[in-house]
Design an enzyme around this catalytic site. Structure first.
Site, PDB file in Angstrom:
ATOM      1  N   HIS A  75       0.829  -1.224   0.000  1.00 47.79           N
ATOM      2  CA  HIS A  75       0.000   0.000   0.000  1.00 47.79           C
ATOM      3  C   HIS A  75       0.857   1.265   0.000  1.00 47.79           C
ATOM      4  O   HIS A  75       0.507   2.266   0.623  1.00 47.79           O
ATOM      5  CB  HIS A  75      -0.951   0.032   1.209  1.00 47.79           C
ATOM      6  CG  HIS A  75      -1.977  -1.072   1.203  1.00 47.79           C
ATOM      7  ND1 HIS A  75      -3.226  -0.912   0.675  1.00 47.79           N
ATOM      8  CD2 HIS A  75      -1.935  -2.340   1.666  1.00 47.79           C
ATOM      9  CE1 HIS A  75      -3.912  -2.043   0.824  1.00 47.79           C
ATOM     10  NE2 HIS A  75      -3.142  -2.922   1.414  1.00 47.79           N
ATOM     11  N   ASN A 148     -10.429  -2.562   2.596  1.00 45.49           N
ATOM     12  CA  ASN A 148     -10.092  -2.649   1.168  1.00 45.49           C
ATOM     13  C   ASN A 148     -11.345  -2.401   0.328  1.00 45.49           C
ATOM     14  O   ASN A 148     -12.453  -2.384   0.860  1.00 45.49           O
ATOM     15  CB  ASN A 148      -9.558  -4.047   0.826  1.00 45.49           C
ATOM     16  CG  ASN A 148      -8.060  -4.188   1.096  1.00 45.49           C
ATOM     17  OD1 ASN A 148      -7.360  -3.220   1.356  1.00 45.49           O
ATOM     18  ND2 ASN A 148      -7.582  -5.415   1.029  1.00 45.49           N
ATOM     19  N   HIS A 339      -3.778   0.866  12.091  1.00 48.48           N
ATOM     20  CA  HIS A 339      -3.562  -0.425  12.762  1.00 48.48           C
ATOM     21  C   HIS A 339      -4.929  -1.005  13.138  1.00 48.48           C
ATOM     22  O   HIS A 339      -5.683  -0.347  13.882  1.00 48.48           O
ATOM     23  CB  HIS A 339      -2.713  -0.184  14.013  1.00 48.48           C
ATOM     24  CG  HIS A 339      -2.482  -1.406  14.838  1.00 48.48           C
ATOM     25  ND1 HIS A 339      -2.574  -2.684  14.337  1.00 48.48           N
ATOM     26  CD2 HIS A 339      -2.141  -1.542  16.144  1.00 48.48           C
ATOM     27  CE1 HIS A 339      -2.309  -3.545  15.298  1.00 48.48           C
ATOM     28  NE2 HIS A 339      -2.055  -2.889  16.402  1.00 48.48           N
ATOM     29  N   TYR A 362       1.043  -4.280  12.115  1.00 52.66           N
ATOM     30  CA  TYR A 362       0.953  -2.853  11.791  1.00 52.66           C
ATOM     31  C   TYR A 362       1.811  -1.971  12.697  1.00 52.66           C
ATOM     32  O   TYR A 362       2.459  -1.042  12.229  1.00 52.66           O
ATOM     33  CB  TYR A 362      -0.521  -2.403  11.771  1.00 52.66           C
ATOM     34  CG  TYR A 362      -1.262  -2.935  10.558  1.00 52.66           C
ATOM     35  CD1 TYR A 362      -1.509  -4.298  10.420  1.00 52.66           C
ATOM     36  CD2 TYR A 362      -1.681  -2.107   9.542  1.00 52.66           C
ATOM     37  CE1 TYR A 362      -2.170  -4.802   9.303  1.00 52.66           C
ATOM     38  CE2 TYR A 362      -2.344  -2.595   8.420  1.00 52.66           C
ATOM     39  CZ  TYR A 362      -2.587  -3.948   8.314  1.00 52.66           C
ATOM     40  OH  TYR A 362      -3.229  -4.438   7.212  1.00 52.66           O
TER      41      TYR A 362
HETATM   42 FE1  HDE Z   1      -2.537  -4.835   5.501  1.00 56.46          FE
HETATM   43  N1  HDE Z   1      -0.704  -4.068   5.915  1.00 56.46           N
HETATM   44  N2  HDE Z   1      -1.877  -6.685   6.023  1.00 56.46           N
HETATM   45  N3  HDE Z   1      -4.304  -5.703   4.902  1.00 56.46           N
HETATM   46  N4  HDE Z   1      -3.184  -3.080   4.869  1.00 56.46           N
HETATM   47  C1  HDE Z   1      -0.342  -2.781   5.756  1.00 56.46           C
HETATM   48  O1  HDE Z   1       0.801  -1.539   7.374  1.00 56.46           O
HETATM   49  C2  HDE Z   1      -0.736  -6.927   6.706  1.00 56.46           C
HETATM   50  C3  HDE Z   1      -4.653  -7.003   4.992  1.00 56.46           C
HETATM   51  C4  HDE Z   1      -4.437  -2.761   4.455  1.00 56.46           C
HETATM   52  O2  HDE Z   1      -3.145   3.457   4.064  1.00 56.46           O
HETATM   53  C5  HDE Z   1       0.999  -2.467   6.343  1.00 56.46           C
HETATM   54  O3  HDE Z   1       1.188   0.622   7.833  1.00 56.46           O
HETATM   55  C6  HDE Z   1      -0.661  -8.316   7.082  1.00 56.46           C
HETATM   56  C7  HDE Z   1      -6.067  -7.176   4.764  1.00 56.46           C
HETATM   57  C8  HDE Z   1      -4.500  -1.372   4.068  1.00 56.46           C
HETATM   58  O4  HDE Z   1      -1.539   3.246   5.530  1.00 56.46           O
HETATM   59  C9  HDE Z   1       1.442  -3.812   6.953  1.00 56.46           C
HETATM   60  C10 HDE Z   1      -1.794  -8.901   6.568  1.00 56.46           C
HETATM   61  C11 HDE Z   1      -6.547  -5.921   4.520  1.00 56.46           C
HETATM   62  C12 HDE Z   1      -3.223  -0.875   4.302  1.00 56.46           C
HETATM   63  C13 HDE Z   1       0.264  -4.708   6.611  1.00 56.46           C
HETATM   64  C14 HDE Z   1      -2.548  -7.858   5.906  1.00 56.46           C
HETATM   65  C15 HDE Z   1      -5.436  -5.017   4.609  1.00 56.46           C
HETATM   66  C16 HDE Z   1      -2.435  -1.958   4.800  1.00 56.46           C
HETATM   67  C17 HDE Z   1       1.959  -1.784   5.415  1.00 56.46           C
HETATM   68  C18 HDE Z   1      -2.234 -10.349   6.623  1.00 56.46           C
HETATM   69  C19 HDE Z   1      -8.000  -5.531   4.169  1.00 56.46           C
HETATM   70  C20 HDE Z   1      -2.741   0.534   4.035  1.00 56.46           C
HETATM   71  C21 HDE Z   1       2.077  -0.371   5.899  1.00 56.46           C
HETATM   72  C22 HDE Z   1      -2.071 -10.980   7.873  1.00 56.46           C
HETATM   73  C23 HDE Z   1      -8.920  -5.670   5.261  1.00 56.46           C
HETATM   74  C24 HDE Z   1      -2.941   1.414   5.216  1.00 56.46           C
HETATM   75  C25 HDE Z   1       1.316  -0.333   7.118  1.00 56.46           C
HETATM   76  C26 HDE Z   1      -2.498   2.828   4.906  1.00 56.46           C
HETATM   77  C27 HDE Z   1      -1.100  -1.829   5.183  1.00 56.46           C
HETATM   78  C28 HDE Z   1       0.222  -5.986   6.999  1.00 56.46           C
HETATM   79  C29 HDE Z   1      -3.773  -8.128   5.232  1.00 56.46           C
HETATM   80  C30 HDE Z   1      -5.598  -3.605   4.375  1.00 56.46           C
HETATM   81  C31 HDE Z   1       2.769  -4.337   6.511  1.00 56.46           C
HETATM   82  C32 HDE Z   1       0.478  -8.966   7.840  1.00 56.46           C
HETATM   83  C33 HDE Z   1      -6.846  -8.493   4.812  1.00 56.46           C
HETATM   84  C34 HDE Z   1      -5.716  -0.629   3.541  1.00 56.46           C
HETATM   85  O5  HDE Z   1       1.604  -3.742   8.334  1.00 56.46           O
END
Ligand code: HDE
Length: 714
Positions: A75, A148, A339, A362
């Site tokens: 993202h 999402n 987060h 997060y």
């Molecule tokens: Fe994320 N995801 N994600 N994700 N995600 C990040 O956090 C992660 C997942 C989502 O505009 C990171 O600050 C793991 C689902 C959005 O700043 C990180 C898993 C959904 C955003 C991270 C998921 C999301 C992130 C990268 C599976 C939809 C952007 C930077 C276990 C519900 C937020 C950050 C923004 C961002 C980890 C799965 C949505 C790396 C480990 C499912 C919208 O922490």
């Protein structure tokens, strides 16, 4: 437009103290020293070396050298805005979260939209999932709904997330391709992960190439829990439904927009808010009493499944409005830290194993991205309630907390800060009964992977199915390893045999269903199988899953190109322009160059674009302005090919076109002349009710049902 600029809200008021306005101010160093010369470094003399003592130069360059922080691991590319969430239904019955209790209550928010795979500088129009992350600055602390634009996910367990992301990101040896899933490693992984099939249907659909961030749905994906003040628990799924409807561009357009305006979504969001066309969403919930957890033929904890709205309707309880652009991209949009574990009392997690992994990830990622455990003190991340605890030190500490006491229990500080009782707003996790063995395994209730992929596919309109099929053909054609193509087609056969066959035919492989561990022989995926499922009372199609059934009654903020040169009929042009603008549309003038256009009555129009600085793909509809001289001017200009290409492309991409008086010569040069067009979105001045027809065709977004005809395929 009617919308007024936002009034003050608690978060904006707080940010005000951290916002600096440089107007009418003198330039200073970071220490506040006024600078007298910002042009030259301090030298040992004319043409002599620069002196080390030049602290002004050193400070400026040192800051510059450190101006980048690591981009988000996923993202990375995004755009955000401030806004407000207004509760329209009292939800006390289900949750004690205060921002969901008092009807009419307004809570400040910041929302960040994003793509997943690309780097910070990548194109907005990549085929990808979009992030839709919301920070609610509530009176009980920050609540983050990190959502999402697609309601399901690729994987069921956090353990697979690094694998998924490694596979979709550029390949590790040459770091190619940027912001694209159309490559070997992604499809290698997917073809071996049957649980991704449902998500792949969404990703290959036009949902993955939105027309605008303002025209996307938002979904919390996981099941969460609402808890009321009596401790009653309900599962909840979160939805955002855009008031402008859910709309997308076509894939050939997406690719062209990426070249023409890679900031297309970013610009669209910024300009809409700047023009007062504030994006709005209905916020809705699907509520499932705790005791009904096992009533479904899928597991509520499985993030690859959605709850069809036919089973549990979405109840609308509020409105999300974005009404203010950030003042500074880096300070706000880049530094915001979301987060899923930022909760308020009344909302809790479920045991979804994907969500559980996110709860670790997060905060951890912010430590390397923002560099300090004090990231919560950055203005955009700061809660509007004051923070009281015993944490003090760490990089870049901002808050100055008085006193000797930084531990608990203490007597020196009179025991403060005290922990809060639940009735005082203290957060307590749901006391959920759990017993079992410690196991590293997947629940058996998670093993079925195809029924909802089928449900999604069968719910699509014919044009949507064609787009989805073409997307698969595009992506898999970029896969160079035949075994991966074959495995993938094998997976598709579990969804729909015809889909698998038509993809296979175009990528040179045969359809063979390859069974993975845990897979059973597929049920028939042809229409007779569907009919028998229907007769058993199963849901085989769901209206909410097709964009065909979305809102189509507004042209607000649609961008309409007015094509003209000198001699244009000013009064007819102005009349339509005003009518469209009154309905909230944005009219932009396109001419052969950007010099003023002199109309037949001497009036001037100032072009927003020349034909060479824009493209048809940047507009929602086209008006070829009336006037023989203007039309002939377009034909005679050195840009004739560009003019005709523009019209042809608008036509092929199924947009509304209105040909004003005198357009025959240009129609006859275009593809439209070669076809007997029957669709109502091609309007000429000879038709009746031209303005109304044009407006209705724009509101309808695209004449997708005429796509084959417009592209000469029938
Ligand atoms: Fe994320 N995801 N994600 N994700 N995600 C990040 O956090 C992660 C997942 C989502 O505009 C990171 O600050 C793991 C689902 C959005 O700043 C990180 C898993 C959904 C955003 C991270 C998921 C999301 C992130 C990268 C599976 C939809 C952007 C930077 C276990 C519900 C937020 C950050 C923004 C961002 C980890 C799965 C949505 C790396 C480990 C499912 C919208 O922490």
């Amino acid at each position: 437009m009617e919308n007024e600029k936002p009034g003050s809200n608690a978060k904006l008021d707080q940010l005000q103290n951290d916002t600096i306005d440089n107007s009418n101010e003198k330039l200073t160093t970071n220490q506040g020293l006024k600078i007298n010369n910002n042009q030259d470094s301090l030298k040992a003399g004319d043409r002599a070396p620069t002196l080390l003592e030049d602290f002004i130069l050193r400070e400026k360059i040192t800051h510059f050298d450190h101006e980048r922080i690591p981009e988000r691991i996923v993202h990375a590319r995004g755009s955000g805005a401030h806004g407000v969430f207004k509760l329209t239904k009292n939800f006390e019955k289900y949750t004690k979260a205060k921002f969901l209790n008092d009807i009419g209550k307004e809570t400040p928010v910041f929302v960040r939209f994003s793509t997943v795979a690309g780097s910070r500088g990548s194109t907005d129009l990549a085929r990808d999932v979009r992030g839709f992350a919301i920070k609610f600055y509530t009176e009980e602390g920050n609540y983050d709904l990190v959502a999402n634009n697609i309601p399901v996910f690729f994987i069921q367990d956090a353990m697979k997330f690094p694998d998924l992301v490694h596979a979709v990101k550029p390949e590790p040896d040459h770091e190619i391709p940027q912001a694209s899933s159309a490559h070997n490693t992604f499809w290698d992984f997917i073809s071996l992960m049957p649980e991704s099939t449902h998500m792949i249907m969404w990703l290959m659909s036009d949902r993955a190439i939105p027309r605008s961030y303002r025209m996307m749905e938002g979904f919390g994906v996981h099941s969460f829990k609402f808890i009321n003040s009596d401790g009653a628990v309900h599962f909840v799924k979160f939805h955002f439904k855009p008031k402008l409807g859910v709309h997308s561009v076509a894939w050939p357009e997406a690719q062209k927009i990426s070249g023409n305006d890679p900031d297309f979504h970013r610009r669209d969001l910024w300009e809409a808010i700047d023009n007062g066309a504030f994006p709005e969403w209905d916020f809705g919930v699907q509520i499932i009493p705790e005791e009904n957890e096992h009533d479904f033929d899928f597991d509520l904890l499985d993030p690859t499944k959605l709850i069809p709205e036919e089973l549990v309707p979405v109840e609308i309880i509020g409105t999300l409005t974005l009404n203010k652009n950030p003042d500074n991209f880096f300070a706000e949009t880049e530094q915001i830290a979301f987060h899923p574990g930022h909760l308020v009392p009344g909302i809790d997690f479920s045991n979804d194993p994907l969500l559980q992994g996110r709860l670790f990830s997060y905060t951890d990622t912010q430590l390397s991205r923002l560099g300090s455990p004090n990231f919560h003190e950055i203005p955009i991340n700061r809660s509007i309630t004051t923070v009281h605890n015993n944490q003090r030190d760490g990089h870049m500490r901002q808050q100055i907390t008085k006193g000797k006491v930084n531990y608990e229990p203490n007597s020196i500080g009179g025991g403060c800060p005290y922990q809060a009782m639940m009735k005082e707003g203290g957060f307590a996790s749901q006391e959920e009964g759990i017993s079992g063995h410690k196991i590293r395994a997947r629940s058996e209730s998670f093993v079925e992977h195809y029924s909802q992929a089928k449900l999604f596919y069968n719910s699509q309109s014919e044009p949507e199915k064609t787009h989805l099929q073409n997307a698969l053909i595009f992506e898999l054609s970029k896969v160079t390893i035949p075994e991966i193509r074959e495995r993938m087609v094998g997976q598709l056969a579990f969804v729909d045999k015809n889909l698998a066959q038509s993809v296979a035919d175009k990528i040179g492989v045969e359809v063979k269903t390859l069974l993975q561990p845990n897979q059973s022989i597929p049920a028939d995926t042809d229409s007779s199988a569907l009919q028998s499922e229907e007769s058993e009372g199963k849901i085989t199609s769901s209206e909410a899953l097709s964009m065909k059934n979305t809102v189509k009654d507004t042209i607000e903020s649609r961008v309409i190109g007015f094509m003209m040169t000198g001699g244009v009929n000013a009064s007819a042009t102005d009349e339509l322009k005003k009518e469209l603008e009154n309905k909230g549309a944005v009219v932009q003038i396109i001419s052969e160059n950007t010099s003023p256009v002199i109309a037949s009555d001497g009036q001037q129009f100032i072009p927003d674009h020349s034909l060479s600085t824009t493209s048809s793909v940047c507009f929602d509809a086209l008006y070829v302005c009336p006037g023989d001289e203007s039309v002939n001017g377009l034909i005679k200009s050195g840009n004739l090919n560009m003019t005709v290409d523009f019209i042809n492309e608008t036509y092929r991409h199924c947009k509304a076109i209105y040909f004003g008086d005198g357009s025959e010569p240009i129609i006859s040069l275009s593809d439209i002349a070669k076809k007997k067009h029957t669709d109502p979105a091609i309007i000429t001045y000879k038709d009746s009710d031209t303005h109304q027809r044009f407006i209705a065709a724009i509101a309808n977004h695209r004449a997708w049902e005429f796509e084959k005809e417009r592209n000469g395929l029938v």
